[in-house]
Write an enzyme that holds these catalytic residues in place. Structure first.
Site, PDB file in Angstrom:
ATOM      1  N   GLN A 136       0.827  -1.222   0.000  1.00 47.01           N
ATOM      2  CA  GLN A 136       0.000   0.000   0.000  1.00 47.01           C
ATOM      3  C   GLN A 136       0.856   1.266   0.000  1.00 47.01           C
ATOM      4  O   GLN A 136       0.451   2.298  -0.524  1.00 47.01           O
ATOM      5  CB  GLN A 136      -0.915   0.018   1.233  1.00 47.01           C
ATOM      6  N   ASP A 182      -6.569   1.074  12.720  1.00 49.37           N
ATOM      7  CA  ASP A 182      -7.786   0.332  12.366  1.00 49.37           C
ATOM      8  C   ASP A 182      -8.702   0.128  13.564  1.00 49.37           C
ATOM      9  O   ASP A 182      -9.895  -0.069  13.414  1.00 49.37           O
ATOM     10  CB  ASP A 182      -7.415  -1.012  11.751  1.00 49.37           C
ATOM     11  N   ASN A 201      -2.895  -1.548  13.690  1.00 48.87           N
ATOM     12  CA  ASN A 201      -2.716  -0.930  12.376  1.00 48.87           C
ATOM     13  C   ASN A 201      -1.995  -1.933  11.487  1.00 48.87           C
ATOM     14  O   ASN A 201      -1.647  -3.039  11.917  1.00 48.87           O
ATOM     15  CB  ASN A 201      -1.927   0.384  12.499  1.00 48.87           C
TER      16      ASN A 201
HETATM   17  O1  MRU Z   1      -5.263  -3.638   4.935  1.00 48.25           O
HETATM   18  P1  MRU Z   1      -5.555  -2.178   4.747  1.00 48.25           P
HETATM   19  O2  MRU Z   1      -4.894  -1.594   3.555  1.00 48.25           O
HETATM   20  O3  MRU Z   1      -7.030  -1.895   4.813  1.00 48.25           O
HETATM   21  O4  MRU Z   1      -4.897  -1.484   6.025  1.00 48.25           O
HETATM   22  C1  MRU Z   1      -4.987  -0.098   6.139  1.00 48.25           C
HETATM   23  C2  MRU Z   1      -4.318   0.431   7.343  1.00 48.25           C
HETATM   24  O5  MRU Z   1      -3.762  -0.282   8.136  1.00 48.25           O
HETATM   25  C3  MRU Z   1      -4.445   1.907   7.587  1.00 48.25           C
HETATM   26  O6  MRU Z   1      -3.317   2.400   8.236  1.00 48.25           O
HETATM   27  C4  MRU Z   1      -5.695   2.177   8.459  1.00 48.25           C
HETATM   28  O7  MRU Z   1      -6.798   1.506   7.948  1.00 48.25           O
HETATM   29  C5  MRU Z   1      -5.997   3.630   8.539  1.00 48.25           C
HETATM   30  S1  MRU Z   1      -6.490   4.282   6.992  1.00 48.25           S
HETATM   31  C6  MRU Z   1      -6.849   5.926   7.214  1.00 48.25           C
END
Ligand code: MRU
Length: 348
Positions: free
Chosen positions: A197, A238, A248
């Site tokens: 990401q 999260d 997170n």
């Molecule tokens: O697996 P993902 O890409 O959904 O994980 C995203 C994250 O861990 C972000 O840091 C979190 O959701 C915050 S997004 C503003």
């Protein structure tokens, strides 16, 4: 200004940018049922805690919108089923559950008499969740400015930008606001294995915003902090437990340990909807385990021997003692978090 959108409602459809294909391809997908939205969340067409919450709200709106029943009680039952379909899509980000409960609570409070009223109420609340998200993120960006000095070298993990939200971003929103305030910042972008990401999405966003950045492999943070130096880490969340433990993206805890070893503050950034006072501490946060293929393969290319044993926890928990402060739209929470987070949540 970037010209893409993460998610939107359009005439009975939910449209999302397919984040699995970025940055190579910009493709929007159309959804007309809750099963499709749940699948999009699970397969990470859409991802990031606030964006997942908005998708869940719209998923419920689709269930009501396309229902063929004329019976309000039956439609209510269909919505309960839709909520369960959505709840099963991803377990860690509390925003998913928060958005579902918010829409259903609002529906119950209004005791609608007709299916048309149900449709209207559910869609209006889903739209409100989406609209509020952008305002919330802008406020988070402003609140975070007290902690970002001019000239700051900032570590960032995963993607917390416009793509992870309905717009603007959380941790990346603080970075974006710093840039908009004329601060000369430089961002070290963790690539964020296994789904990349950081490398794919965060660098795509930062490039469009004209914010200077360097993509590094996740393991480079300690070395860069020791040799180049860093001023702060800004990461998303999260789920934040009542005691300030933060779930997170996997690798956040390692970054926090490297930061702690070098005296670099680490700030967790997110809306108060990510603070879950019903979860007492990090041990009670469900951690999603994702398919082994995310680790054994990079894209189409297999990088491990056949049949190797794999663990793929998608998130980790950073204990509260490594979290310098938590930046929200309602202000900044400092330790002891049990009191400061409860204080911020009041009035929600
Ligand atoms: O697996 P993902 O890409 O959904 O994980 C995203 C994250 O861990 C972000 O840091 C979190 O959701 C915050 S997004 C503003």
């Amino acid at each position: 200004m970037p010209e893409y959108f993460t998610i939107r409602w359009l005439d009975g459809h939910v449209q999302m940018i397919d984040q699995r294909l970025l940055p190579q391809e910009v493709v929007y997908r159309d959804y007309i049922d809750v099963e499709g939205v749940a699948e999009a969340i699970h397969t990470m067409v859409i991802r990031g805690a606030p964006a997942i919450g908005a998708a869940a709200g719209y998923g419920l709106a689709l269930a009501a919108w396309h229902s063929r029943t004329g019976d309000a009680a039956l439609m209510h039952a269909e919505l309960m089923h839709a909520a369960n379909v959505l709840r099963a899509s991803r377990p860690t980000a509390v925003n998913l559950f928060w958005a579902i409960e918010r829409v259903l609570r609002n529906l119950d409070a209004r005791t609608p008499g007709s299916v048309d009223q149900i449709r209207e109420i559910v869609l209006a609340e889903a739209q409100k969740i989406a609209d509020e998200d952008i305002q919330t993120n802008r406020q988070i960006g402003l609140n975070g400015q007290a902690l970002v000095p001019d000239g700051a070298r900032i570590f960032h993990h995963c993607n917390t930008g416009a793509l992870a939200t309905v717009g603007y971003g959380t941790a990346l929103g603080v970075i974006r606001a710093a840039h908009e305030h004329g601060k000369k910042i430089h961002v070290y972008v963790d690539e964020t294995r296994p789904r990349l990401q950081g490398a794919r999405l965060t660098s795509w966003e930062l490039k469009q915003l004209g914010i200077p950045h360097t993509v590094v492999v996740d393991g480079a943070s300690g070395h860069i902090m020791r040799t180049v130096g860093a001023d702060l880490c800004l990461v998303g969340c999260d789920r934040i437990a009542a005691n300030g433990d933060v779930a997170n993206k996997i690798g956040t805890f390692n970054l926090a340990l490297a930061a702690h070893a070098h005296g670099v503050p680490l700030y967790s950034v997110g809306p108060t909807s990510t603070v879950d006072l019903d979860t007492p501490n990090g041990d009670a946060i469900p951690i999603e385990e994702r398919p082994a293929s995310e680790v054994t393969h990079v894209g189409e290319c297999q990088v491990t021997p056949d049949g190797v044993q794999v663990a793929n926890p998608s998130f980790d928990v950073t204990p509260a003692r490594y979290v310098t402060a938590i930046i929200t739209e309602k202000g900044i929470a400092y330790p002891p978090y049990l009191e400061s987070l409860a204080g911020l949540k009041k009035g929600n």
